[in-house]
Design a protein around this motif. Sequence first.
Motif, PDB file in Angstrom:
ATOM      1  N   ILE A  98       0.829  -1.207   0.000  1.00  0.00           N
ATOM      2  CA  ILE A  98       0.000   0.000   0.000  1.00  0.00           C
ATOM      3  C   ILE A  98       0.861   1.254   0.000  1.00  0.00           C
ATOM      4  N   ALA A  99       1.977   1.228   0.736  1.00  0.00           N
ATOM      5  CA  ALA A  99       2.814   2.422   0.845  1.00  0.00           C
ATOM      6  C   ALA A  99       3.679   2.649  -0.394  1.00  0.00           C
ATOM      7  N   GLU A 140      -1.004   1.196  -8.465  1.00  0.00           N
ATOM      8  CA  GLU A 140      -2.396   0.795  -8.603  1.00  0.00           C
ATOM      9  C   GLU A 140      -2.526  -0.564  -9.280  1.00  0.00           C
ATOM     10  N   ALA A 176      -7.942  -0.064   3.391  1.00  0.00           N
ATOM     11  CA  ALA A 176      -6.823   0.852   3.158  1.00  0.00           C
ATOM     12  C   ALA A 176      -6.520   0.990   1.666  1.00  0.00           C
ATOM     13  N   HIS A 220      -9.070   3.253   0.165  1.00  0.00           N
ATOM     14  CA  HIS A 220      -8.843   4.649   0.543  1.00  0.00           C
ATOM     15  C   HIS A 220      -7.731   5.268  -0.302  1.00  0.00           C
ATOM     16  N   LYS A 221      -6.698   4.493  -0.608  1.00  0.00           N
ATOM     17  CA  LYS A 221      -5.607   5.034  -1.428  1.00  0.00           C
ATOM     18  C   LYS A 221      -5.962   5.040  -2.906  1.00  0.00           C
ATOM     19  N   TRP A 222      -6.695   4.016  -3.351  1.00  0.00           N
ATOM     20  CA  TRP A 222      -7.088   3.922  -4.761  1.00  0.00           C
ATOM     21  C   TRP A 222      -8.608   3.824  -4.864  1.00  0.00           C
TER      22      TRP A 222
END
Length: 372
Positions: free
Chosen positions: A120-121, A125, A162, A165-167
């Motif tokens: 995630i960090a 994508e 998570a 939320h990021k993608w």
Amino acid sequence: FVELLPALVSGATCAELLHALLDLPLLGAAMERAERERAERLAERQAASDEEQAPDGGRYRVLHNHLLRHEGGVAINFWQVSTVVPLLHQFCREAVVTPRVAALARRTPELIGVCLDVLIANGGEADARELLPLLFQRMDQLFPLESFQSEVRKVLETKVLAMFHKWPQFVSTLKDLLVEVIGDSSSASREELILCLVWAIGNYTSVSWLNNVTSEQMAVLLNHYHEALELFAYERMSMVKVDSSMLEPIDPNASLTIKQLSAPDSAYYTRLMLIVIAALAKLAARWQPLASRVMLCLAKILRHEQYFAPVVIERATECITILKYPSIASAILDPPPRQAGHVDDNSSLPFLLQTAAPYSPGERFHAFLNKR
């Protein structure tokens, strides 16, 4: 190993590494079984050739060869191979939870969390989009130890949220997959995952999160999810009625036959209906043509109030009232994403109060390589 694990995670290894981590208790059980069979052969002074192995060793040879292999680059999910699944389930039923297996089961959730945190960090994508279907599959493809399954699913559900939320564009690019997972009620192990996905659909299917989606595409997407969630709500209402009809009424002399479910089922259905009601209301607030159909769906929930907790009926009533006023519904149910940092609502220049981005000189600690 927890400190070294991030260095092993990359776009090329993430899927295989995740399979290996999820199967750690299975690996421990295979090692224990192999050691017991070796000790039995030595005790009986038998030869160690394949022809003279114990029958169980030959039966599970394919599974042992896969779990105890020395080579990498094998990103195969054995739980999906039809010829191996019967052996895999039989092996799990016969496996003994030794101290080694129990220790591996306790440490696995932490290792999975570290692996997915690195993805995630630092990942892109495309890497996360490729991994999400795998996470959905493995929810019910775990070593049959209840505490292990519970902890691993909690970690996976947290990391799925998570990722969304990021993608947030995943609600658009993976809409067919999300609808398929939500509509599949055959697996009880995915109940919490369904809650997470319904919440993500209601929260991220918005122009505030999907900047690259046109208004026409957004209308199609909202209608697509509305149809799926509406059908989902009706199916759950029917399931609650069927489950309740199998139980005795609280008061046989009451004018309404009020049924009660067991405490865990009642709590889950309450949470589920609250999230479904909120998601439907948010979709209607973002596209006015859906408002009438959503209010009709919520009205049907009110007509079955004897099957739901009072908080569900209260929430449905509130959403119906709010949706009658489109401008208020948009302000309440579809607020813009809050920016990071401290924002003073009483200040005319809130952007001056936002925290500055930290400066870290040099190269990134983990260069997430996407080599295939």
